[in-house]
Design a protein around this motif. Structure first.
Motif, PDB file in Angstrom:
ATOM      1  N   GLU A   8      46.422 -29.724   7.074  1.00 58.21           N
ATOM      2  CA  GLU A   8      47.177 -30.845   7.640  1.00 58.21           C
ATOM      3  C   GLU A   8      46.487 -32.186   7.369  1.00 58.21           C
ATOM      4  OE1 GLU A   8      47.348 -29.000  11.416  1.00 58.21           O
ATOM      5  OE2 GLU A   8      49.393 -28.231  11.120  1.00 58.21           O
ATOM      6  N   LEU A   9      45.160 -32.203   7.417  1.00 60.27           N
ATOM      7  CA  LEU A   9      44.420 -33.420   7.085  1.00 60.27           C
ATOM      8  C   LEU A   9      44.614 -33.775   5.612  1.00 60.27           C
ATOM      9  CD1 LEU A   9      41.121 -32.557   8.980  1.00 60.27           C
ATOM     10  CD2 LEU A   9      42.679 -34.417   9.584  1.00 60.27           C
ATOM     11  N   TYR A  10      44.514 -32.774   4.764  1.00 58.40           N
ATOM     12  CA  TYR A  10      44.650 -32.937   3.323  1.00 58.40           C
ATOM     13  C   TYR A  10      46.036 -33.465   2.959  1.00 58.40           C
ATOM     14  CZ  TYR A  10      45.002 -31.136  -1.551  1.00 58.40           C
ATOM     15  OH  TYR A  10      45.207 -30.971  -2.904  1.00 58.40           O
ATOM     16  N   TRP A  11      47.078 -32.858   3.546  1.00 55.39           N
ATOM     17  CA  TRP A  11      48.432 -33.281   3.207  1.00 55.39           C
ATOM     18  C   TRP A  11      48.836 -34.586   3.882  1.00 55.39           C
ATOM     19  CZ3 TRP A  11      51.000 -32.143  -0.861  1.00 55.39           C
ATOM     20  CH2 TRP A  11      50.701 -30.952  -1.539  1.00 55.39           C
ATOM     21  N   MET A  12      48.242 -34.889   5.021  1.00 57.91           N
ATOM     22  CA  MET A  12      48.474 -36.198   5.627  1.00 57.91           C
ATOM     23  C   MET A  12      48.112 -37.301   4.637  1.00 57.91           C
ATOM     24  SD  MET A  12      46.470 -37.949   8.869  1.00 57.91           S
ATOM     25  CE  MET A  12      44.997 -38.310   7.881  1.00 57.91           C
ATOM     26  N   SER A  13      46.944 -37.182   4.011  1.00 57.35           N
ATOM     27  CA  SER A  13      46.504 -38.228   3.082  1.00 57.35           C
ATOM     28  C   SER A  13      47.240 -38.151   1.749  1.00 57.35           C
ATOM     29  CB  SER A  13      44.995 -38.149   2.864  1.00 57.35           C
ATOM     30  OG  SER A  13      44.617 -36.895   2.338  1.00 57.35           O
ATOM     31  N   ARG A  14      47.599 -36.958   1.290  1.00 60.09           N
ATOM     32  CA  ARG A  14      48.354 -36.857   0.046  1.00 60.09           C
ATOM     33  C   ARG A  14      49.718 -37.533   0.184  1.00 60.09           C
ATOM     34  NH1 ARG A  14      47.994 -31.937  -4.177  1.00 60.09           N
ATOM     35  NH2 ARG A  14      49.149 -33.577  -5.264  1.00 60.09           N
ATOM     36  N   TYR A  15      50.390 -37.287   1.290  1.00 57.18           N
ATOM     37  CA  TYR A  15      51.701 -37.908   1.495  1.00 57.18           C
ATOM     38  C   TYR A  15      51.596 -39.429   1.577  1.00 57.18           C
ATOM     39  CZ  TYR A  15      54.261 -33.538   2.318  1.00 57.18           C
ATOM     40  OH  TYR A  15      54.869 -32.323   2.164  1.00 57.18           O
ATOM     41  N   LEU A  16      50.561 -39.921   2.261  1.00 56.07           N
ATOM     42  CA  LEU A  16      50.408 -41.371   2.374  1.00 56.07           C
ATOM     43  C   LEU A  16      50.108 -41.990   1.015  1.00 56.07           C
ATOM     44  CD1 LEU A  16      50.358 -43.709   4.404  1.00 56.07           C
ATOM     45  CD2 LEU A  16      47.875 -43.422   4.522  1.00 56.07           C
ATOM     46  N   ASP A  93      53.836 -36.533  10.485  1.00 57.34           N
ATOM     47  CA  ASP A  93      53.950 -35.209  11.095  1.00 57.34           C
ATOM     48  C   ASP A  93      52.632 -34.440  11.007  1.00 57.34           C
ATOM     49  OD1 ASP A  93      56.566 -35.739  11.703  1.00 57.34           O
ATOM     50  OD2 ASP A  93      57.420 -34.514  10.095  1.00 57.34           O
ATOM     51  N   ASN A  94      51.969 -34.535   9.849  1.00 58.52           N
ATOM     52  CA  ASN A  94      50.677 -33.858   9.707  1.00 58.52           C
ATOM     53  C   ASN A  94      49.618 -34.509  10.592  1.00 58.52           C
ATOM     54  OD1 ASN A  94      50.494 -31.619   7.463  1.00 58.52           O
ATOM     55  ND2 ASN A  94      51.951 -33.131   6.700  1.00 58.52           N
ATOM     56  N   ALA A  95      49.659 -35.845  10.707  1.00 60.94           N
ATOM     57  CA  ALA A  95      48.709 -36.536  11.585  1.00 60.94           C
ATOM     58  C   ALA A  95      48.913 -36.133  13.038  1.00 60.94           C
ATOM     59  CB  ALA A  95      48.866 -38.053  11.424  1.00 60.94           C
ATOM     60  N   HIS A  96      50.181 -35.973  13.437  1.00 54.88           N
ATOM     61  CA  HIS A  96      50.474 -35.554  14.814  1.00 54.88           C
ATOM     62  C   HIS A  96      49.903 -34.176  15.100  1.00 54.88           C
ATOM     63  CE1 HIS A  96      52.985 -34.039  18.176  1.00 54.88           C
ATOM     64  NE2 HIS A  96      52.888 -35.290  18.599  1.00 54.88           N
ATOM     65  N   VAL A  98      47.222 -32.896  13.921  1.00 53.29           N
ATOM     66  CA  VAL A  98      45.761 -32.923  14.033  1.00 53.29           C
ATOM     67  C   VAL A  98      45.317 -34.147  14.840  1.00 53.29           C
ATOM     68  CG1 VAL A  98      45.269 -31.584  11.963  1.00 53.29           C
ATOM     69  CG2 VAL A  98      45.643 -34.042  11.742  1.00 53.29           C
ATOM     70  N   ARG A  99      46.131 -34.517  15.796  1.00 55.41           N
ATOM     71  CA  ARG A  99      45.876 -35.721  16.589  1.00 55.41           C
ATOM     72  C   ARG A  99      44.465 -35.719  17.175  1.00 55.41           C
ATOM     73  NH1 ARG A  99      44.513 -39.397  18.574  1.00 55.41           N
ATOM     74  NH2 ARG A  99      45.426 -40.899  20.019  1.00 55.41           N
ATOM     75  N   GLY A 100      43.959 -34.573  17.527  1.00 54.53           N
ATOM     76  CA  GLY A 100      42.628 -34.490  18.138  1.00 54.53           C
ATOM     77  C   GLY A 100      41.486 -34.629  17.155  1.00 54.53           C
ATOM     78  N   ARG A 101      41.765 -34.569  15.842  1.00 54.36           N
ATOM     79  CA  ARG A 101      40.702 -34.649  14.835  1.00 54.36           C
ATOM     80  C   ARG A 101      40.596 -36.020  14.177  1.00 54.36           C
ATOM     81  NH1 ARG A 101      38.441 -29.502  13.781  1.00 54.36           N
ATOM     82  NH2 ARG A 101      36.897 -30.778  12.695  1.00 54.36           N
ATOM     83  N   ILE A 102      41.582 -36.886  14.412  1.00 53.24           N
ATOM     84  CA  ILE A 102      41.543 -38.223  13.819  1.00 53.24           C
ATOM     85  C   ILE A 102      41.376 -39.253  14.932  1.00 53.24           C
ATOM     86  CG2 ILE A 102      42.916 -37.590  11.802  1.00 53.24           C
ATOM     87  CD1 ILE A 102      45.373 -38.776  13.158  1.00 53.24           C
ATOM     88  N   SER A 103      40.942 -40.442  14.577  1.00 55.30           N
ATOM     89  CA  SER A 103      40.711 -41.480  15.577  1.00 55.30           C
ATOM     90  C   SER A 103      42.026 -42.065  16.082  1.00 55.30           C
ATOM     91  CB  SER A 103      39.854 -42.602  14.976  1.00 55.30           C
ATOM     92  OG  SER A 103      40.590 -43.313  13.989  1.00 55.30           O
ATOM     93  N   GLY A 104      41.956 -42.700  17.250  1.00 53.59           N
ATOM     94  CA  GLY A 104      43.138 -43.338  17.807  1.00 53.59           C
ATOM     95  C   GLY A 104      43.681 -44.426  16.893  1.00 53.59           C
ATOM     96  N   VAL A 106      43.589 -44.560  13.584  1.00 54.83           N
ATOM     97  CA  VAL A 106      44.313 -43.958  12.462  1.00 54.83           C
ATOM     98  C   VAL A 106      45.689 -43.502  12.921  1.00 54.83           C
ATOM     99  CG1 VAL A 106      44.352 -42.047  10.808  1.00 54.83           C
ATOM    100  CG2 VAL A 106      42.219 -43.276  11.242  1.00 54.83           C
ATOM    101  N   TRP A 107      45.728 -42.817  14.058  1.00 53.15           N
ATOM    102  CA  TRP A 107      47.009 -42.329  14.567  1.00 53.15           C
ATOM    103  C   TRP A 107      47.970 -43.473  14.878  1.00 53.15           C
ATOM    104  CZ3 TRP A 107      50.734 -39.147  14.930  1.00 53.15           C
ATOM    105  CH2 TRP A 107      51.679 -39.261  15.956  1.00 53.15           C
ATOM    106  N   GLU A 108      47.474 -44.505  15.556  1.00 54.24           N
ATOM    107  CA  GLU A 108      48.339 -45.617  15.927  1.00 54.24           C
ATOM    108  C   GLU A 108      48.883 -46.336  14.693  1.00 54.24           C
ATOM    109  OE1 GLU A 108      45.919 -47.927  18.498  1.00 54.24           O
ATOM    110  OE2 GLU A 108      45.851 -46.373  20.068  1.00 54.24           O
ATOM    111  N   SER A 109      48.049 -46.479  13.686  1.00 55.60           N
ATOM    112  CA  SER A 109      48.492 -47.155  12.460  1.00 55.60           C
ATOM    113  C   SER A 109      49.559 -46.341  11.740  1.00 55.60           C
ATOM    114  CB  SER A 109      47.290 -47.383  11.542  1.00 55.60           C
ATOM    115  OG  SER A 109      47.681 -48.043  10.368  1.00 55.60           O
ATOM    116  N   LEU A 110      49.343 -45.020  11.633  1.00 57.22           N
ATOM    117  CA  LEU A 110      50.318 -44.165  10.963  1.00 57.22           C
ATOM    118  C   LEU A 110      51.616 -44.065  11.756  1.00 57.22           C
ATOM    119  CD1 LEU A 110      48.809 -40.947   9.305  1.00 57.22           C
ATOM    120  CD2 LEU A 110      50.704 -42.338   8.490  1.00 57.22           C
TER     121      LEU A 110
END
Length: 309
Positions: A8-16, A93-96, A98-104, A106-110
């Motif tokens: 999910e982390l990998y595909w979050m960044s690939r999609y972006l 969707d991928n960021a959501h 793994v919400r607990g593994r990324i900073s607030g 990053v999540w708020e910006s995405l």
């Protein structure tokens, strides 16, 4: 780290990264569409469809190839998995997940990017000011990337995020170069030729880098060297593969022997390659082989790290 989390982390960044790359590709296509047409076959407009392999689905849904239809298909059409709308949704969707593994931050910006994208799609406003929209996509991608690098712990979380970015970037730069070199035949008009190469360089954010390194008008050979072999250029093939090799070396555990080996071989080819190697069998053959190799690396990463064991 669980393989599902890594995926999910990998595909979050690939999609972006894919959303940003699509905006860059459309930006140069839009710029070229404003020039007097010299190609009866609309090869400049067909290029984005060729790069993304979506020619047949586009014709099935839209029929006619024109800039308005291309913008709708590549920006707002949720039926197109490579549209900017679909990519930003996939990243969010991928960021959501793994919400607990990324900073607030990053999540708020995405999440804010996704909400703005939904509002824009509802208004249907991308085609009203296309250039401003492309700049917005690039700006939001930079913002998320900056928040990621500036706030996330240096751990496998960051390694997998950045790994997705550079795999996607290498694939995209090679595709743009391959298609553009086939489409952009030598133009008898030097002004138009100059403008075309400038537009290509700007599409991968390398215009200033070219000017600083070569200090002359762009040529086919030098643009190829810049975007393939020069490690100083962030979106070059060599720079992307170097980052992938370093990131794989940082990931804990022994699972990644195969992708590390494949990446080291590819890096050696780029590090010790020359401009003569690029054109020995034709640039298309070179880039086609690179795409095969980078996809083999991506498949190996998936098998080694992202599949549930």
């Amino acid at each position: 780290m669980l393989s599902r989390t890594a995926s999910e982390l990998y595909w979050m960044s690939r999609y972006l990264e894919r959303a940003e790359n699509t905006a860059r590709m459309l930006d140069v296509t839009y710029s070229m569409s404003l020039m007097p047409q010299i190609d009866a076959d609309n090869s400049e407009l067909i290029a984005p469809l060729t790069i993304t392999g979506t020619h047949d689905p586009f014709l099935k849904e839209y029929g006619q190839i024109n800039m308005a239809n291309l913008l709708d298909f590549f920006v707002l059409d949720e039926r197109n998995p490579s549209s900017i709308f679909s990519c930003i949704k996939g990243a969010r969707d991928n960021a959501h997940a793994v919400r607990g593994r990324i900073s607030g931050e990053v999540w708020e910006s995405l999440n804010a990017t996704w909400l703005e994208m939904k509002a824009l799609r509802k208004r249907g406003g991308a085609s009203q000011d296309a250039v401003a929209f492309f700049d917005w996509v690039k700006e939001r991608s930079h913002q998320v990337r900056g928040a990621t690098f500036g706030t996330i712990l240096r751990s496998d979380t960051l390694n997998f995020i950045r790994l997705g970015t550079f795999i996607e970037r290498a694939d995209n730069t090679a595709r743009i170069l391959d298609v553009k070199y086939q489409v952009m035949k030598e133009d008898e008009d030097p002004v138009r030729e100059f403008y075309r190469w400038n537009a290509l360089l700007r599409s991968v954010g390398a215009y200033e880098a070219y000017q600083e390194l070569y200090k002359q008008a762009p040529t086919r050979d030098l643009v190829a060297e810049l975007l393939i072999l020069r490690s100083e250029v962030p979106r070059s093939l060599r720079a992307s593969v170097e980052e992938v090799e370093a990131l794989l070396g940082n990931i804990e555990g022994d699972a990644g022997r195969e992708p590390r080996l494949l990446t080291a071989v590819q890096h050696a080819k780029l590090r010790f390659g020359t401009i003569g190697d690029l054109f020995a069998d034709g640039l298309h053959a070179y880039l086609d082989q690179f795409l095969t190799d980078i996809n083999a690396i991506a498949a190996s990463i998936h098998k080694s790290y992202l599949e549930a064991s």
